[in-house]
Structures are given as C-alpha cells and as structure tokens.
Design an enzyme around this catalytic site. Structure first.
Site, PDB file in Angstrom:
ATOM      1  N   GLU A  98     -13.349  -8.065   2.012  1.00 40.97           N
ATOM      2  CA  GLU A  98     -14.201  -8.158   3.204  1.00 40.97           C
ATOM      3  C   GLU A  98     -14.643  -6.750   3.613  1.00 40.97           C
ATOM      4  O   GLU A  98     -13.929  -5.769   3.369  1.00 40.97           O
ATOM      5  CB  GLU A  98     -13.366  -8.845   4.307  1.00 40.97           C
ATOM      6  N   ASP A  99     -15.806  -6.653   4.222  1.00 39.17           N
ATOM      7  CA  ASP A  99     -16.265  -5.344   4.700  1.00 39.17           C
ATOM      8  C   ASP A  99     -15.556  -4.942   5.984  1.00 39.17           C
ATOM      9  O   ASP A  99     -15.051  -3.838   6.119  1.00 39.17           O
ATOM     10  CB  ASP A  99     -17.790  -5.328   4.890  1.00 39.17           C
ATOM     11  N   ASP A 102     -13.513  -7.934  12.562  1.00 39.89           N
ATOM     12  CA  ASP A 102     -13.838  -7.585  13.950  1.00 39.89           C
ATOM     13  C   ASP A 102     -13.032  -8.507  14.870  1.00 39.89           C
ATOM     14  O   ASP A 102     -11.891  -8.210  15.198  1.00 39.89           O
ATOM     15  CB  ASP A 102     -15.355  -7.727  14.118  1.00 39.89           C
ATOM     16  N   PHE A 151     -20.086  -0.436  16.721  1.00 42.50           N
ATOM     17  CA  PHE A 151     -20.827  -1.224  15.732  1.00 42.50           C
ATOM     18  C   PHE A 151     -21.259  -0.294  14.605  1.00 42.50           C
ATOM     19  O   PHE A 151     -22.058   0.625  14.808  1.00 42.50           O
ATOM     20  CB  PHE A 151     -22.042  -1.923  16.353  1.00 42.50           C
ATOM     21  N   ARG A 164     -28.005  -1.020   4.963  1.00 41.32           N
ATOM     22  CA  ARG A 164     -26.926  -1.312   4.013  1.00 41.32           C
ATOM     23  C   ARG A 164     -26.797  -0.241   2.933  1.00 41.32           C
ATOM     24  O   ARG A 164     -25.732  -0.008   2.386  1.00 41.32           O
ATOM     25  CB  ARG A 164     -27.178  -2.652   3.313  1.00 41.32           C
TER      26      ARG A 164
HETATM   27  P1  5GP Z   1     -15.570 -11.322  12.848  1.00 43.17           P
HETATM   28  O1  5GP Z   1     -15.642 -12.787  12.586  1.00 43.17           O
HETATM   29  O2  5GP Z   1     -14.283 -10.686  12.385  1.00 43.17           O
HETATM   30  O3  5GP Z   1     -15.844 -11.020  14.290  1.00 43.17           O
HETATM   31  O4  5GP Z   1     -16.775 -10.662  12.095  1.00 43.17           O
HETATM   32  C1  5GP Z   1     -16.778 -10.411  10.758  1.00 43.17           C
HETATM   33  C2  5GP Z   1     -18.175 -10.136  10.263  1.00 43.17           C
HETATM   34  O5  5GP Z   1     -19.019  -9.640  11.297  1.00 43.17           O
HETATM   35  C3  5GP Z   1     -18.146  -9.046   9.228  1.00 43.17           C
HETATM   36  O6  5GP Z   1     -17.965  -9.572   7.945  1.00 43.17           O
HETATM   37  C4  5GP Z   1     -19.493  -8.381   9.416  1.00 43.17           C
HETATM   38  O7  5GP Z   1     -20.461  -9.045   8.648  1.00 43.17           O
HETATM   39  C5  5GP Z   1     -19.802  -8.571  10.878  1.00 43.17           C
HETATM   40  N1  5GP Z   1     -19.448  -7.382  11.690  1.00 43.17           N
HETATM   41  C6  5GP Z   1     -18.420  -7.248  12.553  1.00 43.17           C
HETATM   42  N2  5GP Z   1     -18.392  -6.032  13.094  1.00 43.17           N
HETATM   43  C7  5GP Z   1     -19.429  -5.363  12.542  1.00 43.17           C
HETATM   44  C8  5GP Z   1     -19.903  -4.021  12.684  1.00 43.17           C
HETATM   45  O8  5GP Z   1     -19.392  -3.162  13.400  1.00 43.17           O
HETATM   46  N3  5GP Z   1     -20.995  -3.712  11.935  1.00 43.17           N
HETATM   47  C9  5GP Z   1     -21.619  -4.606  11.121  1.00 43.17           C
HETATM   48  N4  5GP Z   1     -22.685  -4.183  10.455  1.00 43.17           N
HETATM   49  N5  5GP Z   1     -21.178  -5.863  10.962  1.00 43.17           N
HETATM   50  C10 5GP Z   1     -20.094  -6.239  11.671  1.00 43.17           C
END
Ligand code: 5GP
Length: 174
Positions: A98-99, A102, A151, A164
């Site tokens: 995973e990238d 959050d 972010f 990206r």
């Molecule tokens: P979560 O469900 O954990 O809140 O979000 C996960 C997804 O939200 C990540 O895979 C990513 O695609 C996106 N995301 C969450 N935080 C960021 C951020 O700081 N920057 C970007 N570009 N995407 C984020």
C-alpha cells in the site's frame, strides 16, 4: 491538468530509495525459500511496488487490486472494489503493498477480504502511515515512514490525478 510542479521535498528520493531497500531486505530474510504473492494496491502504490519488488530476491508473483474510497483530499469512508486479484490465493503467502495508511479504512476492508481467502500468511507493507489519523487499528508489518497529518503527493501519490510522477514525496498545499 493544472498542477504546478513547485512542491517542496518532504521525503527525498534518496531517503525513499534507502528505506525501500531496507523493507525489501526485511521481506527477503523473513521469506527465505518461500514464494510470495505481492498484491499491489493501485493506483498510488505502483511506483513503490515496482521499486520494492526489484529488491526482493525470493520468488514472487504480482497481483493488482484497486479500491475506491477517496475524493480530493478526504476519504469518503465507503470502500469498494474496482479490480480484484485474478488468481486463487489459497495457501499462498500474501503481502499487500500500500502507498499510505491514513484512516485505515481502505486497508482494513482489504485485509478483511483477504482473510476470507484461506491464505498461508498475510502481511501488510505500507510506504507511509499517518498514525494520528487512524480510525481503526491496522497492523503494518513493514512500514516505510510514520508521518504527521499532511496530505502528501509524489512517488505514486496524487492529488486528483496529478503529481504521481514526482520522484520524491512532497506536501500538497504547504
Ligand atoms: P484510508 O482509507 O487509510 O483513509 O486511505 C487510504 C488511501 O487514501 C490511500 O491508499 C491513498 O490512496 C489515499 N490517501 C490517504 N492519505 C493520502 C495522502 O496524504 N495523499 C494522497 N495522495 N493520498 C492519500
């Protein structure tokens, strides 16, 4: 496409490279003589995953999944599959790549889904984690960087499709 490229470096290309290598070394030592399936969580992980697998020395196959949960800079909280794996994962060692974690809602959805597949083992590798934002406990087995609540963009991560391609991680709107 209106994105300006003037974004300050938050995590440098060099630091990312070093950490990605370290994560691959951890995986190499834990999976000696075993095969793994790397599940790349699209779209944000494509660069991280591509770099990571080139440092992994154990035999591997790569699958892609795509989930939707984000619009702009906020999670919608509702997760659904856009693309699922194409092979049976029964009895396989799976590592989700995973990238960023959050709120944790997206990866928690995927972890739950994967746990139903009778895998041999399941681990999570995430380049980034915003620990302060977690809404749910998420076990990150291989973590690149624990970051503050900003972010971030670049190295695969986007803001509405832009940025990206940046070779480093920057903070959007800083
Ligand atoms: P979560 O469900 O954990 O809140 O979000 C996960 C997804 O939200 C990540 O895979 C990513 O695609 C996106 N995301 C969450 N935080 C960021 C951020 O700081 N920057 C970007 N570009 N995407 C984020």
């Amino acid at each position: 496409m209106t994105a300006s490229k003037k974004i300050d470096v938050f995590i440098s290309k060099e630091l990312i490279e070093k950490r990605v290598k370290e994560l691959a070394e951890m995986i190499n030592s834990e999976y000696q003589n075993q095969e793994i399936i790397i599940v790349c969580v699209l779209n944000g992980s494509f660069i991280f995953c591509a770099d990571l697998v080139r440092h992994i020395t154990v035999p591997l196959q790569i699958e892609m999944v795509s989930l939707s949960s984000y619009e702009g800079t906020e999670s919608t909280g509702e997760v659904s599959f856009r693309l699922d794996v194409r092979q049976s994962l029964i009895g396989k060692n799976v590592i989700l790549v995973e990238d960023i974690v959050d709120t944790g809602l997206t990866i928690n959805y995927l972890l739950k889904h994967m746990k139903l597949k009778n895998l041999k083992s399941l681990k999570l590798c995430s380049l980034l984690l915003k620990r302060a934002r977690l809404k749910i406990e998420v076990p990150v087995d291989y973590l690149g960087f624990d970051i503050e609540d900003k972010f971030v963009i670049g190295y695969g991560l986007d803001y509405d499709g832009d940025y990206r391609e940046l070779p480093y991680i920057g903070v959007y709107g800083a």
